[in-house]
Design an enzyme around this catalytic site. Structure first.
Site, PDB file in Angstrom:
ATOM      1  NE  ARG A  51      33.210 -38.832  97.510  1.00 16.77           N
ATOM      2  CZ  ARG A  51      34.118 -39.745  97.848  1.00 16.77           C
ATOM      3  NH1 ARG A  51      34.379 -40.759  97.052  1.00 16.77           N
ATOM      4  NH2 ARG A  51      34.781 -39.643  98.985  1.00 16.77           N
ATOM      5  CE1 TYR A 103      21.849 -26.287  77.816  1.00 20.37           C
ATOM      6  CE2 TYR A 103      23.443 -27.744  78.862  1.00 20.37           C
ATOM      7  CZ  TYR A 103      22.640 -26.626  78.904  1.00 20.37           C
ATOM      8  OH  TYR A 103      22.632 -25.845  80.023  1.00 20.37           O
ATOM      9  CG  ASP A 176      22.091 -35.627  75.489  1.00 21.45           C
ATOM     10  OD1 ASP A 176      20.953 -35.959  75.854  1.00 21.45           O
ATOM     11  OD2 ASP A 176      22.665 -34.598  75.889  1.00 21.45           O
ATOM     12  CE  LYS A 201      16.928 -29.749  80.495  1.00 22.48           C
ATOM     13  NZ  LYS A 201      17.935 -29.643  81.521  1.00 22.48           N
TER      14      LYS A 201
HETATM   15  O1  P1T Z   1      21.183 -29.177  82.943  1.00 28.24           O
HETATM   16  P1  P1T Z   1      21.773 -30.555  83.065  1.00 28.24           P
HETATM   17  O2  P1T Z   1      20.951 -31.502  83.856  1.00 28.24           O
HETATM   18  O3  P1T Z   1      23.221 -30.526  83.483  1.00 28.24           O
HETATM   19  O4  P1T Z   1      21.743 -31.199  81.580  1.00 28.24           O
HETATM   20  C1  P1T Z   1      22.537 -30.757  80.538  1.00 28.24           C
HETATM   21  C2  P1T Z   1      21.894 -31.113  79.231  1.00 28.24           C
HETATM   22  C3  P1T Z   1      22.381 -32.206  78.536  1.00 28.24           C
HETATM   23  N1  P1T Z   1      21.842 -32.583  77.352  1.00 28.24           N
HETATM   24  C4  P1T Z   1      20.813 -31.913  76.815  1.00 28.24           C
HETATM   25  C5  P1T Z   1      20.267 -32.348  75.498  1.00 28.24           C
HETATM   26  C6  P1T Z   1      20.263 -30.809  77.466  1.00 28.24           C
HETATM   27  O5  P1T Z   1      19.233 -30.175  76.894  1.00 28.24           O
HETATM   28  C7  P1T Z   1      20.821 -30.384  78.723  1.00 28.24           C
HETATM   29  C8  P1T Z   1      20.301 -29.196  79.451  1.00 28.24           C
HETATM   30  N2  P1T Z   1      19.526 -28.341  78.673  1.00 28.24           N
HETATM   31  C9  P1T Z   1      18.916 -27.182  79.097  1.00 28.24           C
HETATM   32  C10 P1T Z   1      19.014 -26.722  80.346  1.00 28.24           C
HETATM   33  C11 P1T Z   1      18.141 -26.466  78.061  1.00 28.24           C
HETATM   34  O6  P1T Z   1      17.303 -25.606  78.398  1.00 28.24           O
HETATM   35  O7  P1T Z   1      18.340 -26.756  76.887  1.00 28.24           O
END
Ligand code: P1T
Length: 387
Positions: A51, A103, A176, A201
């Protein structure tokens, strides 16, 4: 390897990855272990429990820091974990100013979780108005997403950082950087304190992992963030870390191709008779095109557009695409299409969504690396079937 002196493409292939010392394996192994043997209590080789640290994760963190031109990185279990870990820096009564179009999951975390723990967030259109219009004496964090999800607004990072630095209580500026990826935008160089990624992503790029990252140049902030992560958990497993490291090797190639395809498709859609309006930072029609040109090295692979008509037309379009897959998420090699109002941004109250402009005829494309002609034909067919 002197990571700092190399070009992005070289860093992406090599940073963090050293031949494994006992066998010479060129790829970092998946260290599938929860714990590490100690020769004497407290005497170990830098790893005591997974962890806290894991060698596959360490390799990924070294790579992520180098990609962002930063000194330190933490790899986390998801992008949302990254947001949550940052919010744990704050205390009851503290205040956050966030870009209004973020998001849906980020907005949900601010509005429905952290507000219950005494941290209020003001959502602000920082393309239109200065930060000073929104800050209070308790503002400890400024949250920038740029390009924003899903409206692809561009926030001038340097400008916001300069405003934040003038404030007596100097809030942290978080960026972000998920939509741009480190290939197209380097927020730390523009003065941001921390960069967040959903590595789910572009960074991983193959739609087979959920992960997150935080990158900073500030060692004391890194130590606080690591303390929070280690206390609450939220770590990626070693196999996920391995997959993300593998994905990173082709990040530059993929981003270049995502952008080439997206730019052409944005121009194609802008001229299409069934399309009302296209939002793509590379188009001269984009309201912050000049800012995008100044702070980004390219405009990315995301396009948002308004189809002519209403929800019925949007639905028909979304049911007719054959190569674009109707799915949440973005940044993978395959093209995806999303209906933000019903899918990724459904958790935002309908009235807020409407006032932002996330309407029923708004469609978001994550343009993949397939052949441009096939993608164009797919969109054209689906647009013509929608009316
Ligand atoms: O899904 P996750 O890995 O927890 O990420 C969250 C997140 C944070 N910041 C941005 C700009 C994002 O687009 C996302 C996640 N977005 C999607 C799942 C989407 O389809 O827009």
């Amino acid at each position: 390897m002197q990571d700092k002196k190399n070009h992005f493409e070289t860093i992406a292939v090599h940073a963090g990855v050293k031949p494994e010392p006992t066998t010479g394996a060129i790829m970092t192994p998946i260290f599938a272990t929860s714990t590490y043997v100690q020769v004497s209590p407290g005497k170990h080789q830098g790893y005591d429990y997974s962890r806290t640290h894991n060698p596959t994760r360490t390799a990924l963190e070294t790579s992520l820091a180098a990609l962002e031109g930063g000194k330190y990185a933490l790899a986390l279990s998801s992008g949302c974990t990254g947001t949550d870990v940052l919010m744990h820096l704050l205390e009851v009564g503290d205040h956050v100013v966030s870009v209004d179009d973020v998001y849906g999951g980020t907005s949900r975390l601010f509005r429905t979780i952290w507000s219950r723990h005494g941290v209020e967030t003001t959502f602000a259109d920082l393309t239109e108005r200065p930060l000073s219009d929104f800050v209070t004496a308790k503002t400890k964090m400024v949250w920038i997403e740029t390009p924003t999800n899903p409206l692809l607004k561009i926030i001038d990072i340097q400008k916001v950082v300069a405003e934040a630095k003038k404030l007596p209580h100097r809030p942290w500026v978080i960026v972000d950087n998920t939509f741009a990826s480190p290939y197209f935008q380097s927020p730390l160089e523009l003065g941001a304190d921390v960069v967040l990624h959903s590595t789910t992503k572009y960074i991983n790029g193959h739609s087979d992992v959920v992960g997150g990252a935080l990158v900073t140049n500030d060692k004391s902030l890194l130590d606080r963030l690591h303390h929070i992560q280690n206390s609450i958990g939220g770590v990626p497993g070693p196999f996920d870390a391995f997959l993300i490291l593998r994905g990173i090797k082709t990040l530059a190639l993929r981003m270049k191709r995502h952008e080439e395809n997206a730019f052409e498709l944005a121009k194609f859609l802008e001229k299409h008779p069934k399309v009302e309006r296209v939002i793509y930072p590379g188009l001269e029609s984009h309201p912050q095109h000049a800012v995008a040109k100044k702070q980004m090295k390219g405009f990315g692979g995301m396009i948002t557009f308004f189809i002519k008509g209403n929800l019925d037309n949007a639905r028909k379009f979304l049911e007719s695409v054959k190569i674009f897959a109707l799915a949440e998420s973005l940044g993978g090699v395959e093209s995806l299409v999303d209906h933000p109002a019903i899918m990724t941004h459904a958790s935002i109250p309908a009235e807020t969504r409407r006032s932002l402009g996330i309407s029923d005829n708004l469609i978001r494309l994550s343009v993949g690396i397939e052949a441009l002609a096939d993608l164009k034909a797919d969109l054209d067919n689906a647009l013509n079937s929608a009316h």
